[in-house]
Design an enzyme around this catalytic site. Sequence first.
Site, PDB file in Angstrom:
ATOM      1  N   ASP A  40       0.834  -1.210   0.000  1.00  7.05           N
ATOM      2  CA  ASP A  40       0.000   0.000   0.000  1.00  7.05           C
ATOM      3  C   ASP A  40       0.866   1.256   0.000  1.00  7.05           C
ATOM      4  O   ASP A  40       1.993   1.245   0.488  1.00  7.05           O
ATOM      5  CB  ASP A  40      -0.912  -0.028   1.241  1.00  7.05           C
ATOM      6  CG  ASP A  40      -2.101   0.909   1.086  1.00  7.05           C
ATOM      7  OD1 ASP A  40      -2.302   1.475  -0.010  1.00  7.05           O
ATOM      8  OD2 ASP A  40      -2.832   1.095   2.081  1.00  7.05           O
ATOM      9  N   TRP A  76       2.897   7.887  -2.362  1.00  4.89           N
ATOM     10  CA  TRP A  76       4.330   8.044  -2.676  1.00  4.89           C
ATOM     11  C   TRP A  76       4.480   8.945  -3.904  1.00  4.89           C
ATOM     12  O   TRP A  76       5.298   9.858  -3.930  1.00  4.89           O
ATOM     13  CB  TRP A  76       4.942   6.668  -2.933  1.00  4.89           C
ATOM     14  CG  TRP A  76       6.412   6.639  -3.196  1.00  4.89           C
ATOM     15  CD1 TRP A  76       7.409   6.458  -2.272  1.00  4.89           C
ATOM     16  CD2 TRP A  76       7.067   6.803  -4.466  1.00  4.89           C
ATOM     17  NE1 TRP A  76       8.637   6.486  -2.886  1.00  4.89           N
ATOM     18  CE2 TRP A  76       8.458   6.705  -4.239  1.00  4.89           C
ATOM     19  CE3 TRP A  76       6.624   7.023  -5.771  1.00  4.89           C
ATOM     20  CZ2 TRP A  76       9.404   6.808  -5.256  1.00  4.89           C
ATOM     21  CZ3 TRP A  76       7.568   7.137  -6.783  1.00  4.89           C
ATOM     22  CH2 TRP A  76       8.933   7.029  -6.520  1.00  4.89           C
ATOM     23  N   HIS A  95       3.018   3.087  -8.909  1.00  5.46           N
ATOM     24  CA  HIS A  95       2.911   1.649  -9.192  1.00  5.46           C
ATOM     25  C   HIS A  95       4.178   1.137  -9.888  1.00  5.46           C
ATOM     26  O   HIS A  95       4.671   0.059  -9.578  1.00  5.46           O
ATOM     27  CB  HIS A  95       1.681   1.351 -10.061  1.00  5.46           C
ATOM     28  CG  HIS A  95       0.377   1.742  -9.416  1.00  5.46           C
ATOM     29  ND1 HIS A  95       0.092   1.450  -8.094  1.00  5.46           N
ATOM     30  CD2 HIS A  95      -0.703   2.404  -9.897  1.00  5.46           C
ATOM     31  CE1 HIS A  95      -1.118   1.918  -7.808  1.00  5.46           C
ATOM     32  NE2 HIS A  95      -1.624   2.506  -8.874  1.00  5.46           N
ATOM     33  N   THR A 150     -10.548  -6.932  -5.783  1.00  5.83           N
ATOM     34  CA  THR A 150     -11.834  -6.845  -6.478  1.00  5.83           C
ATOM     35  C   THR A 150     -12.277  -5.373  -6.514  1.00  5.83           C
ATOM     36  O   THR A 150     -12.779  -4.892  -7.528  1.00  5.83           O
ATOM     37  CB  THR A 150     -12.885  -7.689  -5.722  1.00  5.83           C
ATOM     38  OG1 THR A 150     -12.346  -8.987  -5.527  1.00  5.83           O
ATOM     39  CG2 THR A 150     -14.176  -7.800  -6.477  1.00  5.83           C
ATOM     40  N   TRP A 196     -11.146  -2.685  -9.269  1.00  4.93           N
ATOM     41  CA  TRP A 196     -11.827  -2.524 -10.564  1.00  4.93           C
ATOM     42  C   TRP A 196     -12.606  -1.216 -10.586  1.00  4.93           C
ATOM     43  O   TRP A 196     -12.929  -0.693 -11.652  1.00  4.93           O
ATOM     44  CB  TRP A 196     -12.786  -3.689 -10.845  1.00  4.93           C
ATOM     45  CG  TRP A 196     -12.117  -4.993 -11.147  1.00  4.93           C
ATOM     46  CD1 TRP A 196     -12.160  -6.117 -10.383  1.00  4.93           C
ATOM     47  CD2 TRP A 196     -11.312  -5.327 -12.285  1.00  4.93           C
ATOM     48  NE1 TRP A 196     -11.430  -7.118 -10.968  1.00  4.93           N
ATOM     49  CE2 TRP A 196     -10.901  -6.667 -12.138  1.00  4.93           C
ATOM     50  CE3 TRP A 196     -10.892  -4.618 -13.422  1.00  4.93           C
ATOM     51  CZ2 TRP A 196     -10.088  -7.319 -13.067  1.00  4.93           C
ATOM     52  CZ3 TRP A 196     -10.094  -5.272 -14.359  1.00  4.93           C
ATOM     53  CH2 TRP A 196      -9.698  -6.604 -14.174  1.00  4.93           C
ATOM     54  N   LEU A 245      10.877 -20.836  -3.872  1.00  3.28           N
ATOM     55  CA  LEU A 245       9.808 -19.949  -3.382  1.00  3.28           C
ATOM     56  C   LEU A 245       8.557 -20.043  -4.258  1.00  3.28           C
ATOM     57  O   LEU A 245       8.659 -20.051  -5.488  1.00  3.28           O
ATOM     58  CB  LEU A 245      10.332 -18.505  -3.398  1.00  3.28           C
ATOM     59  CG  LEU A 245       9.323 -17.394  -3.116  1.00  3.28           C
ATOM     60  CD1 LEU A 245       8.923 -17.377  -1.636  1.00  3.28           C
ATOM     61  CD2 LEU A 245       9.892 -16.025  -3.508  1.00  3.28           C
ATOM     62  N   ARG A 299      -5.518  -1.743   8.528  1.00  3.02           N
ATOM     63  CA  ARG A 299      -6.715  -2.467   8.084  1.00  3.02           C
ATOM     64  C   ARG A 299      -6.317  -3.759   7.378  1.00  3.02           C
ATOM     65  O   ARG A 299      -5.199  -3.885   6.891  1.00  3.02           O
ATOM     66  CB  ARG A 299      -7.492  -1.628   7.052  1.00  3.02           C
ATOM     67  CG  ARG A 299      -8.251  -0.465   7.566  1.00  3.02           C
ATOM     68  CD  ARG A 299      -9.116   0.112   6.428  1.00  3.02           C
ATOM     69  NE  ARG A 299      -8.312   0.724   5.380  1.00  3.02           N
ATOM     70  CZ  ARG A 299      -7.842   1.963   5.427  1.00  3.02           C
ATOM     71  NH1 ARG A 299      -8.080   2.729   6.477  1.00  3.02           N
ATOM     72  NH2 ARG A 299      -7.122   2.453   4.430  1.00  3.02           N
ATOM     73  N   GLU A 336       0.396 -13.399  12.559  1.00  2.00           N
ATOM     74  CA  GLU A 336       0.943 -12.223  13.239  1.00  2.00           C
ATOM     75  C   GLU A 336       0.871 -11.032  12.279  1.00  2.00           C
ATOM     76  O   GLU A 336       1.232 -11.153  11.100  1.00  2.00           O
ATOM     77  CB  GLU A 336       2.409 -12.470  13.636  1.00  2.00           C
ATOM     78  CG  GLU A 336       2.591 -13.572  14.664  1.00  2.00           C
ATOM     79  CD  GLU A 336       1.961 -13.222  16.019  1.00  2.00           C
ATOM     80  OE1 GLU A 336       1.948 -12.036  16.387  1.00  2.00           O
ATOM     81  OE2 GLU A 336       1.475 -14.150  16.697  1.00  2.00           O
TER      82      GLU A 336
HETATM   83  C1  FPP Z   1      -1.608   0.091  -3.442  1.00  2.00           C
HETATM   84  O1  FPP Z   1      -1.265   1.440  -3.542  1.00  2.00           O
HETATM   85  C2  FPP Z   1      -1.076  -0.716  -4.524  1.00  2.00           C
HETATM   86  C3  FPP Z   1      -1.798  -1.318  -5.512  1.00  2.00           C
HETATM   87  C4  FPP Z   1      -3.254  -1.205  -5.605  1.00  2.00           C
HETATM   88  C5  FPP Z   1      -1.159  -2.073  -6.595  1.00  2.00           C
HETATM   89  C6  FPP Z   1       0.113  -2.819  -6.331  1.00  2.00           C
HETATM   90  C7  FPP Z   1       0.741  -3.078  -7.602  1.00  2.00           C
HETATM   91  C8  FPP Z   1       2.043  -2.997  -7.889  1.00  2.00           C
HETATM   92  C9  FPP Z   1       3.097  -2.699  -6.904  1.00  2.00           C
HETATM   93  C10 FPP Z   1       2.438  -3.194  -9.299  1.00  2.00           C
HETATM   94  C11 FPP Z   1       3.193  -4.402  -9.672  1.00  2.00           C
HETATM   95  C12 FPP Z   1       2.912  -5.667  -9.007  1.00  2.00           C
HETATM   96  C13 FPP Z   1       3.395  -6.869  -9.408  1.00  2.00           C
HETATM   97  C14 FPP Z   1       3.065  -8.063  -8.592  1.00  2.00           C
HETATM   98  C15 FPP Z   1       4.232  -7.045 -10.592  1.00  2.00           C
HETATM   99  P1  FPP Z   1      -2.430   2.521  -3.657  1.00  2.00           P
HETATM  100  O2  FPP Z   1      -2.574   2.853  -5.104  1.00  2.00           O
HETATM  101  O3  FPP Z   1      -3.648   2.016  -2.984  1.00  2.00           O
HETATM  102  O4  FPP Z   1      -1.767   3.697  -2.867  1.00  2.00           O
HETATM  103  P2  FPP Z   1      -2.507   4.845  -2.023  1.00  2.00           P
HETATM  104  O5  FPP Z   1      -3.244   4.159  -0.924  1.00  2.00           O
HETATM  105  O6  FPP Z   1      -1.348   5.653  -1.537  1.00  2.00           O
HETATM  106  O7  FPP Z   1      -3.395   5.573  -2.978  1.00  2.00           O
END
Ligand code: FPP
Length: 240
Positions: free
Chosen positions: A21, A26, A38, A67, A70, A132, A195, A208
């Site tokens: 998250d 960031w 991302h 989910t 989307w 892994l 959460r 944990e």
């Molecule tokens: C949460 O940050 C992150 C996601 C919803 C997507 C995670 C995806 C990646 C790191 C991309 C690549 C993954 C793989 C497995 C190759 P957020 O957008 O909810 O951040 P925010 O809460 O700060 O808005």
Amino acid sequence: MTYKEKIDKARLPQHIAIIMDGNGRWAKERGFDRIVGHQNGVVSVRETTEAAAEIGIKYLTLYAFSTENWGRKKEEVDALMELLVDTIEKETPTLNKNNVRLLTIGDLKRLPEGAAKKMAKCLDDTAGNTGLSLVLALSYSSRWEITNAVKEICEEVKDGKLNPDDITADVISRHLDTKSIPDPDLLIRTSGELRISNFLLWQLAYTELYFTDVNWPDFRKENLYEAIYNFQQRERRFGK
Ligand code: FPP
């Protein structure tokens, strides 16, 4: 001494699950578009997978797309899907070189056809690896998964294959997407949110929990090792 050196290699968590998250925040802090967050999150995925493999973790589950995701703006959903699938496609040779097996959980039927095909190819190409297991939760939510399990169990009861008196916790576990995967020992959530967000609700019963303020794009190997070290300082009683 680094956290990596402090870890007791004989008492590693078998399965670590991560809610990645803070990508959006960031990016915002740096004046970038969310997708840049991302993209930088992919670096953390690589680092974390490498760190887990290096130390001998057996299962690493990453919450890559929920989910609920989307419901984000179409351009973010499209960009995220493309990033996920391109990364998986590009990294398949490295996964093979490092004996990493890719697994997925979630409603993959909702993925665009091209994405689903590429994902299926990577699953197939890495199926024989024995190191892994990297589990990607894609189009996943725990309530979706449990609802599905309930439907399957009801069908079996309706068809006379299962007696309601024989429905146990084990029967339910065997109908979840995670049927071949042990429950997580440690759950990590980044970015300071406290959460669970519809992630592995059934499977986290005795897990944990570890929360860190670090945003996912800043998460590095030592952050994972710190979480493992913290986990090893705890006493797990499983309700006993
Ligand atoms: C949460 O940050 C992150 C996601 C919803 C997507 C995670 C995806 C990646 C790191 C991309 C690549 C993954 C793989 C497995 C190759 P957020 O957008 O909810 O951040 P925010 O809460 O700060 O808005």
